[in-house]
Design an enzyme around this catalytic site. Sequence first.
Site, PDB file in Angstrom:
ATOM      1  N   LYS A 179       0.904  -1.223  -0.037  1.00 36.74           N
ATOM      2  CA  LYS A 179       0.051  -0.175   0.083  1.00 36.74           C
ATOM      3  C   LYS A 179       0.891   1.499   0.168  1.00 36.74           C
ATOM      4  O   LYS A 179       1.795   1.231   0.603  1.00 36.74           O
ATOM      5  CB  LYS A 179      -0.918   0.004   1.402  1.00 36.74           C
ATOM      6  CG  LYS A 179      -1.644  -1.214   1.347  1.00 36.74           C
ATOM      7  CD  LYS A 179      -2.572  -1.191   2.520  1.00 36.74           C
ATOM      8  CE  LYS A 179      -1.406  -1.569   3.644  1.00 36.74           C
ATOM      9  NZ  LYS A 179      -2.199  -1.804   5.107  1.00 36.74           N
ATOM     10  N   THR A 213      -7.505   9.280   9.179  1.00 35.01           N
ATOM     11  CA  THR A 213      -6.943   8.004   8.737  1.00 35.01           C
ATOM     12  C   THR A 213      -6.698   6.802   9.517  1.00 35.01           C
ATOM     13  O   THR A 213      -6.300   5.893   9.354  1.00 35.01           O
ATOM     14  CB  THR A 213      -5.941   8.139   7.673  1.00 35.01           C
ATOM     15  OG1 THR A 213      -4.836   8.757   8.666  1.00 35.01           O
ATOM     16  CG2 THR A 213      -5.914   9.279   6.502  1.00 35.01           C
ATOM     17  N   GLY A 215      -7.500   3.550  11.104  1.00 33.52           N
ATOM     18  CA  GLY A 215      -8.128   2.260  10.528  1.00 33.52           C
ATOM     19  C   GLY A 215      -8.082   1.949   9.205  1.00 33.52           C
ATOM     20  O   GLY A 215      -8.619   1.113   8.770  1.00 33.52           O
ATOM     21  N   THR A 216      -7.436   3.014   8.520  1.00 26.60           N
ATOM     22  CA  THR A 216      -7.332   2.703   6.918  1.00 26.60           C
ATOM     23  C   THR A 216      -6.786   1.385   6.354  1.00 26.60           C
ATOM     24  O   THR A 216      -7.498   0.642   5.693  1.00 26.60           O
ATOM     25  CB  THR A 216      -6.410   3.814   6.060  1.00 26.60           C
ATOM     26  OG1 THR A 216      -5.351   3.698   6.956  1.00 26.60           O
ATOM     27  CG2 THR A 216      -7.098   5.114   6.138  1.00 26.60           C
ATOM     28  N   GLY A 217      -5.748   0.829   7.073  1.00 18.97           N
ATOM     29  CA  GLY A 217      -5.427  -0.459   6.712  1.00 18.97           C
ATOM     30  C   GLY A 217      -6.108  -1.634   7.130  1.00 18.97           C
ATOM     31  O   GLY A 217      -6.220  -2.601   6.155  1.00 18.97           O
ATOM     32  N   CYS A 218      -6.853  -1.490   8.412  1.00 17.87           N
ATOM     33  CA  CYS A 218      -7.728  -2.524   8.787  1.00 17.87           C
ATOM     34  C   CYS A 218      -8.819  -2.829   7.756  1.00 17.87           C
ATOM     35  O   CYS A 218      -9.382  -3.729   7.260  1.00 17.87           O
ATOM     36  CB  CYS A 218      -8.238  -2.400  10.125  1.00 17.87           C
ATOM     37  SG  CYS A 218      -6.862  -1.935  11.374  1.00 17.87           S
TER      38      CYS A 218
END
Length: 274
Positions: A179, A213, A215-218
């Site tokens: 990412k 942002t 928790g974007t990855g989760c």
Amino acid sequence: MQPSHVIRKALTIAGSDSGGGAGIQADLKTFQEMGVYGMSAITAITAQNTQGVQALYPMEASIINEQLHSIGEDLPPDAVKTGMLGNASIIAAVAENMARYRFPHLVIDPVMIAKGGSTLLQREALTALIKMLIPLSVMITPNIPEAEELTGIRIVSLSDREEAARCLHGMGSDHVMLKGGHDPSTRDLVVDMLYDGTAFHYWEHQRIDTRHTHGTGCTFSAAITAGLAQGMSVYDSVNRAKSFIHAAIEHSLEIGAGHGPTNHFAYRKHYKNG
Ligand SMILES: Nc1ncnc2c1ncn2[C@@H]1O[C@H](COP(=O)(O)OP(=O)(O)OP(=O)(O)O)[C@@H](O)[C@H]1O
Ligand SMILES: Cc1ncc(CO)c(N)n1
């Protein structure tokens, strides 16, 4: 093929975020929005809000084992994701149960550090992640610092990214989603890259100017997992997850005094139904 009325089930193995924006809470909200039945095995409890992590209690490996046993015996998932794992004994319990119950489609989000800097994976656990879990996965979804940590490759250019993706693929993950949220070199754009062992695929979006942002990855990896649970291809699952996370960041909820959560309702409200 299951009949179309059969609800698909996805399992998240991750930490609890009391603030509701990341971890188990983000994953379950995302599964629900995607029309997938969500289940969880909790690896740690954090006291957390938009300003940081105030406390963190890892669970004993035995209760991870028991949660996965309860799920495996009665509610076999159609896809699984891991988030915060914390330590090597939890990773070992997850790997054992993945093999024991032959859970399909494992997506690993190699969560290491929270946005405020708290450590969510002990350094000694990196070896366990690489040796025990990555070889079982259909996809790993590192951000750039996580990919650097796992591979030892410093990522500056696009070709560094490709080298890191090849290295992670070599560790045994079928697909690598590297990412670009943390890439300062693409100032106005976020560029995500998927490597399937043969080709590199890129997703380029305008970078949204926001501090919300958390928790974007989760959320992104949960949306990919939901697609896989629904029988979608890896590429289509990523494609839909990109739309989901972009909408969630674009229509942020503006709650909390720090890095606020993304908006898990946004994709349904603004895009899905036109
Ligand atoms: N400002 C932004 N604008 C648009 N998309 C973004 C932005 N920040 C992150 N994304 C997208 O969100 C997804 C998650 O990427 P990111 O690199 O933020 O993950 P992460 O660092 O693992 O998240 P977390 O900090 O929650 O662990 C990717 O698809 C990325 O492109
Ligand atoms: C519990 C938990 N998992 C993952 C993250 C990373 O966003 C977080 N902040 N908290």
